[in-house]
Enzyme design. Sequence first.
Site, PDB file in Angstrom:
ATOM      1  N   GLU A 192      36.294  50.489  27.622  1.00 18.43           N
ATOM      2  CA  GLU A 192      36.201  49.556  28.739  1.00 18.43           C
ATOM      3  C   GLU A 192      35.925  48.155  28.188  1.00 18.43           C
ATOM      4  O   GLU A 192      35.277  48.001  27.144  1.00 18.43           O
ATOM      5  CB  GLU A 192      35.036  50.026  29.617  1.00 18.43           C
ATOM      6  N   LYS A 224      38.447  49.926  38.410  1.00 25.96           N
ATOM      7  CA  LYS A 224      37.264  50.784  38.497  1.00 25.96           C
ATOM      8  C   LYS A 224      36.794  50.948  39.937  1.00 25.96           C
ATOM      9  O   LYS A 224      36.670  49.973  40.690  1.00 25.96           O
ATOM     10  CB  LYS A 224      36.152  50.168  37.641  1.00 25.96           C
ATOM     11  N   CYS A 264      34.007  54.560  32.657  1.00 23.28           N
ATOM     12  CA  CYS A 264      32.560  54.489  32.419  1.00 23.28           C
ATOM     13  C   CYS A 264      31.722  55.140  33.525  1.00 23.28           C
ATOM     14  O   CYS A 264      31.624  56.359  33.587  1.00 23.28           O
ATOM     15  CB  CYS A 264      32.161  53.040  32.183  1.00 23.28           C
TER      16      CYS A 264
END
Length: 262
Positions: free
Chosen positions: A40, A111, A148
């Site tokens: 990321e 995300k 993540c």
Amino acid sequence: MRMAVAQFDVTEDKDANRAAIGDLTARAARQGAELVLFPEYAMTWSARPTADGLRAEAEALDGPFVTALGLLARDHGITVVAGMTEATGERPANTVVIAGPDGTRAGSYRKVHLYDAFGDRESDRLIAAPPEAMVLPVGDLTVGVMTCYDLRFPEMGRFLVDAGADVLLVPAAWMAGPGKVAHWEVLVRARALENTSYVLAAGQCGRYRTGRSLAVDPSGEILASLDEEPDVAVVDVEAATIEAVRHRNPSLANRRFDVVPR
């Protein structure tokens, strides 16, 4: 096929980050990898990000970073997956880009679960995307992408598997702290076990971050792991293994609940 996880100490120097990505991609390709996963925020990362700073560093999907990824992917004939800060308007997005081996952008994922935890508030700086299953074929397999903090939500992995993913890709900048390395390994292995899928998880290394990138098979066994230094690990990812594990442990077929985004 062969896939790789790569980690490095991402800084605020975009040129240095692109050089590191280039070096690690070349190493993965020399070992026969057809896909390499980077962390990321691989484009640029700051230990103390601000909303203004992220806006200033953000780039469009046709900007220099994605263009460089495409050229790198084409030159090595490999799929390259890496995180960036995407310019999207008032606030940028935490985005993962997939560059195909022909050099074109094969897909992107913004995300869904922003990191509003452990004293941070990513949502103060970035936009959260609605749930979207980012899946795409790579060879004879299908990969699905999450980022993540998404790893802490089991329904995210199941959402991707329901959309056809055989391999879950998790680019991360997993922050260091008490118990965080254990969280990382447990969660990566859990997502593999519960979905009987491969999981490749690439984390940034360096100060404040854990590194410890992992590749885990559908039975939860660790195929490769890195420590806290820049490195790349290449593993074999096989459709036959997924089929065998799902035959022996048909938990996906036996489940009684569906995942429905809200």
